[in-house]
Design a protein around this motif. Structure first.
Motif, PDB file in Angstrom:
ATOM      1  N   ASN A   1      56.614  24.506  99.598  1.00  0.00           N
ATOM      2  CA  ASN A   1      56.467  25.602  98.464  1.00  0.00           C
ATOM      3  C   ASN A   1      57.936  26.132  98.252  1.00  0.00           C
ATOM      4  O   ASN A   1      58.621  25.651  98.971  1.00  0.00           O
ATOM      5  N   THR A   2      58.122  27.002  97.257  1.00  0.00           N
ATOM      6  CA  THR A   2      59.326  27.616  97.038  1.00  0.00           C
ATOM      7  C   THR A   2      59.967  28.164  98.140  1.00  0.00           C
ATOM      8  O   THR A   2      61.473  28.257  98.138  1.00  0.00           O
ATOM      9  N   ASP A   3      59.259  29.021  98.847  1.00  0.00           N
ATOM     10  CA  ASP A   3      60.046  29.444  99.931  1.00  0.00           C
ATOM     11  C   ASP A   3      60.193  28.671 101.008  1.00  0.00           C
ATOM     12  O   ASP A   3      61.560  28.925 101.770  1.00  0.00           O
TER      13      ASP A   3
ATOM     14  N   ASP B   1      59.780  20.357  91.226  1.00  0.00           N
ATOM     15  CA  ASP B   1      60.395  20.452  89.836  1.00  0.00           C
ATOM     16  C   ASP B   1      61.788  21.087  90.153  1.00  0.00           C
ATOM     17  O   ASP B   1      62.361  21.339  91.344  1.00  0.00           O
TER      18      ASP B   1
ATOM     19  N   ASN C   1      62.753  24.042  89.570  1.00  0.00           N
ATOM     20  CA  ASN C   1      62.907  25.246  90.238  1.00  0.00           C
ATOM     21  C   ASN C   1      62.907  25.118  91.738  1.00  0.00           C
ATOM     22  O   ASN C   1      63.536  25.869  92.544  1.00  0.00           O
ATOM     23  N   MET C   2      62.022  24.529  92.394  1.00  0.00           N
ATOM     24  CA  MET C   2      61.793  24.006  93.649  1.00  0.00           C
ATOM     25  C   MET C   2      63.232  23.530  94.207  1.00  0.00           C
ATOM     26  O   MET C   2      63.733  23.865  95.344  1.00  0.00           O
TER      27      MET C   2
ATOM     28  N   ARG D   1      65.826  26.108  94.636  1.00  0.00           N
ATOM     29  CA  ARG D   1      65.423  27.008  95.805  1.00  0.00           C
ATOM     30  C   ARG D   1      66.084  26.359  97.029  1.00  0.00           C
ATOM     31  O   ARG D   1      66.787  26.978  98.028  1.00  0.00           O
TER      32      ARG D   1
ATOM     33  N   PHE E   1      71.685  31.659  94.531  1.00  0.00           N
ATOM     34  CA  PHE E   1      72.059  32.261  96.036  1.00  0.00           C
ATOM     35  C   PHE E   1      70.828  33.169  96.121  1.00  0.00           C
ATOM     36  O   PHE E   1      70.585  33.934  95.241  1.00  0.00           O
ATOM     37  N   ALA E   2      70.644  33.107  97.370  1.00  0.00           N
ATOM     38  CA  ALA E   2      69.736  34.296  97.878  1.00  0.00           C
ATOM     39  C   ALA E   2      70.420  35.398  98.557  1.00  0.00           C
ATOM     40  O   ALA E   2      69.693  36.438  98.726  1.00  0.00           O
TER      41      ALA E   2
END
Lengths: 522, 190
Positions: A4-6, A120, A122-123, A126, A218-219
């Protein structure tokens, strides 16, 4: 394991900085923020980093893996994220992607399995953000040529070339076009000096910050802020060009024994690389400019030198090198003191001149000779190790001028003989000085004034010692306790040393040069 | 100076991207997320008209739901089933029980199963933090409506406009977007 994305973000972070230890420390994530994240040098930023760890990362790890984290750090800017709790699930997730939980992950891990599960763009972003927060350096010195093009540099230790390729492909897949890869290979880390042994400095995959701002993420607030600060140094926004479309300017590089280093991947070891994208071609990247790389092969004698192009060291070290290398040790050297000013004038007249060759197409490049001389004659405070601070031409000009001023204060271009034992030098303000002509006793008194002026500014000026070998092995220049080796340009001989590897049509192999190669060329 | 409404697009984009990515990863098919800002009933009807093939499953619900003014909501559907996610977005130094209660009220009235209280660049008040930490029933609420069991799962998160990313608080029942995604995926694959 279900991606998942996290988790994608956390895997990026873990692959970028994760280190599994065999002792009670278990697992840490190392954030290599040396200097940039030092609380001595930038306490505000250090405080932000701790905020990112506590406020952003801690809840994320707790939520996804039930792990609590804390951190420690060093004054110079190394940060470690420490874990409390059961690591079994995390370990199992990594192992499900074929990642062995041993040692420093980015040095050994393949990210192919993880990337295949990033469903995808987006992932993927991340995951890239996790890597960028750990090993994506936003230090201001990462730039292309000037501050106008700022870059983000993914810093990858070791010899995990396939990791670099996988990351590059991943960036490509989200339209984030890398700017350059500085491979951890002697042809790039030590392209001029075959005797430089500390070339293992890791790979840097650089992306223009404008590209990354558009397609990456960046996070960590610290990284995002630093990226914005660096971009503000640019006057305009820059676009990137894809690898196949970009121009290739290959520079001459020397053969380095490190090309056969056992730590290099099999497909790379034993090869010589003309450009960073030549490595990409040998690695089989679909974005490599294959035709352009092949086009360089016709010019290979100009692009590869089996000797150092320019090797700078103490005179003792240079003499050791010569002694240990039979081809260099068995030469007869003719020794001469040479005027720096005369060489520099030659260089200014023709940057591409070749000296001491036996035909028009070979000899020692004047540009390299002047670079070498700048190291030999520089003051200690003008050097950073063996590297001249600033422009080497300025150092040479400064030293020539300084030497003249020491001997003949304010001497200019016009000289007049007043009495037999003295000359007068006139400065720009029209003030005259007398100089004792005994210092100039080697100059005949009846020389013309112009000739005398030329002699004063050359023959009695700054000198260095040249040791010229009887074959076109490296020229030795010494002075000031320092020495340099300058490799000759000799393409017709060098091209015969290069072959294409039987198992890879883009891999060039260079065999050592022999005395016979040089003698037969005559 | 930005107001909270100006943050809606970036928050919508981020949440939608995470939900769609995660659904694709878990269920190997597309998830559709449609947004409405303001009144719920009218917005639902508009969405149904605009996307009839994906939103037919929402028609009955849209007919019976009362008119209700919301900050922002998402209609999440795989074309067969749907769920509502209500966002209560604030731009405050700290959100408190008042804002949480607002979210709870909206979820009750709309029947929305999922609700997120989002504060921009700031966290929650110590009191709300304490409450969410100890009183789990205020973020996982089960009711009976017309003899039917009804469930509401709520969470609190912080939006960071610099990183364009959420910072999780670990307070509330829904602690992360991946957890929300997991629940949606499980629900839609039943």
């Amino acid at each position: 394991m279900l991606m998942n994305t996290d988790k994608a973000y956390l895997f990026g972070l873990i692959i970028g900085g994760g280190i599994w230890r065999n002792n009670e420390d278990g697992f840490i994530i190392h954030l290599p923020y040396r200097k940039w994240g030092s609380y001595d040098q930038n306490p505000r930023r250090a405080s932000q980093i701790s905020g990112d760890i506590v406020q952003f990362l801690n809840p994320l790890f707790r939520n996804i893996y039930g792990l609590n984290i804390s951190f420690d750090g060093t004054a110079r800017g190394d940060w470690n994220i420490l874990f409390e709790g059961d690591l079994t699930e995390l370990k199992s997730d990594l192992q499900s992607y074929g990642i062995e939980c041993e040692g420093e992950l980015r040095s050994t891990a393949s990210i192919g399995g993880i990337i295949a599960d990033l469903f995808d763009e987006n992932m993927k972003r991340r995951f890239i953000a996790g890597l960028a927060d750990t090993i994506g350096s936003t230090n201001k010195n990462h730039r292309r040529f000037s501050a106008e093009i700022q870059t983000l540099s993914f810093e990858l230790k070791g010899f995990n070339f396939s990791f670099v390729c996988e990351l590059c492909r991943l960036l490509y897949s989200v339209n984030c076009l890398p700017d350059q890869i500085l491979w951890n290979h002697p042809n790039f880390q030590s392209a001029s000096d075959s005797y430089y042994t500390k070339w293992n400095k890791g790979t840097k995959l650089r992306i223009q910050l404008d590209q990354y701002a558009k397609f990456g993420a960046f996070a960590f607030k610290t990284k995002a802020e630093s990226s914005i600060e660096n971009r503000s140094l640019q006057q305009q926004t820059h676009s990137a060009v894809s690898c196949p479309e970009r121009e290739i300017r290959a520079k001459t590089s020397c053969f380095h024994p490190g090309e056969n280093d056992k730590r290099l991947p099999d497909c790379i070891r034993g090869g010589h690389y003309l450009h960073n994208r030549h490595v990409c071609a040998v690695m089989g990247c679909e974005n490599a400019p294959y035709d352009t790389i092949r086009g360089l092969f016709s010019n290979v004698g100009d692009l590869i030198i089996p000797f150092p192009i320019l090797c700078k060291n103490t005179i003792q070290k240079i003499e050791e090198i010569i002694k240990e290398e039979p081809l260099l040790a068995n030469r007869e050297y003719s020794i001469a003191n040479v005027s720096v000013k005369s060489l520099y004038e030659l260089y200014k007249a023709d940057h591409n001149a070749l000296l001491f060759g036996n035909n028009a197409n070979n000899g020692y490049p004047i540009a390299k000779i002047i670079q070498g001389i700048s190291y030999v004659i520089a003051d200690e405070n003008e050097l950073n190790g063996a590297r001249p601070k600033g422009n080497f031409e300025k150092i040479v000009e400064h030293r020539i001028h300084h030497e003249m001023n020491n001997k003949y204060p304010n001497i200019l271009s016009r000289f007049e003989v007043q009495e037999s034992n003295f000359i007068i030098a006139e400065n720009t303000e029209g003030v005259s000085y007398t100089v004792n002509a005994d210092e100039l006793n080697k100059h005949p008194k009846n020389k013309s004034l112009i000739d005398l002026g030329r002699d004063l500014s050359t023959a009695t000026g700054l000198m260095v010692e040249f040791r010229k070998p009887d074959l076109l092995t490296p020229l030795v220049i010494t002075g000031n306790g320092r020495g340099v080796l300058i490799g000759a340009h000799n393409p017709s001989v060098y091209e015969k040393l290069v072959t294409i590897a039987p198992d890879n049509e883009y891999k060039l192999c260079v065999r050592p040069i022999t005395e016979g190669d040089l003698r037969n060329a005559k | 100076m930005r107001n909270e409404v100006s943050y809606y697009p970036e928050i919508q984009t981020f949440i939608e991207a995470q939900l769609r990515s995660n659904f694709l990863a878990s269920n190997r098919r597309e998830l559709y997320v449609y947004w409405g800002i303001g009144e719920l009933k009218n917005n639902l009807q508009r969405i149904i008209i605009e996307h009839p093939d994906k939103c037919a499953c929402v028609s009955k619900f849209a007919e019976r739901v009362p008119p209700l003014s919301l900050d922002i909501f998402a209609l999440i559907t795989d074309g067969i089933k749907f769920e509502l996610l209500i966002l209560e977005i604030k731009l405050l130094n700290a959100v408190g029980l008042k804002e949480w209660s607002q979210l709870v009220g909206y979820c009750f009235v709309s029947g929305s199963k999922y609700g997120l209280l989002v504060n921009i660049n700031n966290g929650a008040s110590p009191r709300l933090t304490q409450l969410l930490h100890t009183e789990h029933h205020i973020s996982h609420i089960q009711t009976i409506v017309n003899s039917e069991p009804c469930e509401h799962m709520l969470g609190f998160m912080q939006w960071n406009d610099l990183t364009q990313n959420f910072e999780y608080s670990n307070f509330g029942f829904i602690k992360s977007l991946s957890e929300l995604s997991d629940r949606l995926a499980a629900e839609f694959s039943k």
